[in-house]
Scaffold this motif. Structure first.
Motif, PDB file in Angstrom:
ATOM      1  N   UNK A  40     103.982  -7.014  29.196  1.00 45.48           N
ATOM      2  CA  UNK A  40     105.220  -7.298  28.467  1.00 45.48           C
ATOM      3  C   UNK A  40     105.194  -6.662  27.076  1.00 45.48           C
ATOM      4  N   UNK A  41     104.023  -6.625  26.472  1.00 47.63           N
ATOM      5  CA  UNK A  41     103.909  -5.994  25.152  1.00 47.63           C
ATOM      6  C   UNK A  41     104.287  -4.519  25.234  1.00 47.63           C
ATOM      7  N   UNK A  42     103.716  -3.803  26.176  1.00 46.60           N
ATOM      8  CA  UNK A  42     103.981  -2.366  26.286  1.00 46.60           C
ATOM      9  C   UNK A  42     105.426  -2.092  26.713  1.00 46.60           C
ATOM     10  N   UNK A  43     105.927  -2.861  27.660  1.00 51.37           N
ATOM     11  CA  UNK A  43     107.323  -2.689  28.078  1.00 51.37           C
ATOM     12  C   UNK A  43     108.267  -3.051  26.932  1.00 51.37           C
ATOM     13  N   UNK A  44     107.925  -4.095  26.188  1.00 50.27           N
ATOM     14  CA  UNK A  44     108.744  -4.493  25.045  1.00 50.27           C
ATOM     15  C   UNK A  44     108.748  -3.450  23.943  1.00 50.27           C
ATOM     16  N   UNK A  45     107.603  -2.821  23.708  1.00 57.26           N
ATOM     17  CA  UNK A  45     107.530  -1.760  22.693  1.00 57.26           C
ATOM     18  C   UNK A  45     108.421  -0.585  23.081  1.00 57.26           C
ATOM     19  N   UNK A  46     108.445  -0.256  24.354  1.00 60.61           N
ATOM     20  CA  UNK A  46     109.307   0.826  24.822  1.00 60.61           C
ATOM     21  C   UNK A  46     110.783   0.462  24.671  1.00 60.61           C
ATOM     22  N   UNK A  47     111.133  -0.754  25.048  1.00 58.64           N
ATOM     23  CA  UNK A  47     112.527  -1.209  24.917  1.00 58.64           C
ATOM     24  C   UNK A  47     112.949  -1.266  23.453  1.00 58.64           C
ATOM     25  N   UNK A  48     112.046  -1.726  22.594  1.00 58.12           N
ATOM     26  CA  UNK A  48     112.356  -1.812  21.163  1.00 58.12           C
ATOM     27  C   UNK A  48     112.575  -0.424  20.570  1.00 58.12           C
ATOM     28  N   UNK A  49     111.795   0.550  21.028  1.00 54.88           N
ATOM     29  CA  UNK A  49     111.970   1.926  20.539  1.00 54.88           C
ATOM     30  C   UNK A  49     113.339   2.458  20.932  1.00 54.88           C
ATOM     31  N   UNK A  50     113.781   2.156  22.152  1.00 54.11           N
ATOM     32  CA  UNK A  50     115.092   2.611  22.607  1.00 54.11           C
ATOM     33  C   UNK A  50     116.189   1.934  21.789  1.00 54.11           C
ATOM     34  N   UNK A  51     116.064   0.631  21.579  1.00 51.77           N
ATOM     35  CA  UNK A  51     117.085  -0.102  20.808  1.00 51.77           C
ATOM     36  C   UNK A  51     117.164   0.393  19.370  1.00 51.77           C
ATOM     37  N   UNK A  52     116.008   0.704  18.792  1.00 51.57           N
ATOM     38  CA  UNK A  52     115.984   1.174  17.408  1.00 51.57           C
ATOM     39  C   UNK A  52     116.302   2.666  17.298  1.00 51.57           C
ATOM     40  N   UNK A  53     116.414   3.333  18.448  1.00 55.46           N
ATOM     41  CA  UNK A  53     116.651   4.778  18.493  1.00 55.46           C
ATOM     42  C   UNK A  53     115.565   5.549  17.740  1.00 55.46           C
ATOM     43  N   UNK A  54     114.322   5.075  17.904  1.00 55.33           N
ATOM     44  CA  UNK A  54     113.153   5.737  17.311  1.00 55.33           C
ATOM     45  C   UNK A  54     112.133   5.968  18.418  1.00 55.33           C
ATOM     46  N   UNK A  55     112.393   6.954  19.224  1.00 55.59           N
ATOM     47  CA  UNK A  55     111.585   7.205  20.413  1.00 55.59           C
ATOM     48  C   UNK A  55     110.671   8.415  20.195  1.00 55.59           C
ATOM     49  N   UNK A  56     109.467   8.139  19.793  1.00 63.44           N
ATOM     50  CA  UNK A  56     108.454   9.176  19.633  1.00 63.44           C
ATOM     51  C   UNK A  56     107.856   9.461  21.001  1.00 63.44           C
ATOM     52  N   UNK A  57     107.870  10.720  21.412  1.00 63.19           N
ATOM     53  CA  UNK A  57     107.416  11.089  22.762  1.00 63.19           C
ATOM     54  C   UNK A  57     105.954  10.720  22.990  1.00 63.19           C
ATOM     55  N   UNK A  58     105.104  10.967  22.008  1.00 62.95           N
ATOM     56  CA  UNK A  58     103.670  10.668  22.168  1.00 62.95           C
ATOM     57  C   UNK A  58     103.435   9.167  22.261  1.00 62.95           C
TER      58      UNK A  58
END
Length: 129
Positions: A40-58
């Motif tokens: 849930x932590x890793x999936x949540x971090x990915x979802x949070x990046x999408x919501x914040x529109x800060x998606x670092x590829x690495x």
């Protein structure tokens, strides 16, 4: 008066002890719980990046890789489960591998890559939680 106070104190201690014992019995499978929290932590971090529109590829790739590595332990964390649960876990691994291979470079690509993962998680939780 003194004996009544001791009686009440004994009851309070007994209730607190019972609550602790019941919580311990409910958490007798801490490995499965911690595995789900980590995923849930890793999936949540990915979802949070999408919501914040800060998606670092690495960083996205790192979270997806850790998510896949953690999923490898589902069989050990849930011993004795039925075949449909194992099939759901395999489907989750397939969706995560597909997301890693897609190598999302921006938020739109990341959102599209993690959507099937979220749907698979949701489906499994509806059936088995």
């Amino acid at each position: 008066m003194r004996s009544a106070l001791l009686l009440v104190l004994g009851l309070v201690i007994g209730i607190v002890g019972t609550v602790f014992a019941m919580n311990a019995l409910q958490e007798r499978q801490p490995y499965s719980h911690s595995l789900m929290v980590t995923m849930a932590h890793h999936a949540g971090a990915l979802s949070a990046a999408v919501k914040a529109q800060k998606c670092d590829a690495a960083q996205s790739q790192q979270h997806l890789t850790r998510l896949l590595e953690t999923q490898a332990d589902i069989g050990e964390a849930f011993p004795g489960v039925d075949q449909p649960f194992k099939d759901e876990a395999a489907k989750l691994r397939e969706k995560t591998q597909a997301a890693i291979q897609a190598a999302p470079a921006d938020c739109a690509a990341l959102a599209a890559a993690i959507k099937p993962i979220g749907e698979t998680c949701q489906s499994c939780h509806q059936q088995y939680r």
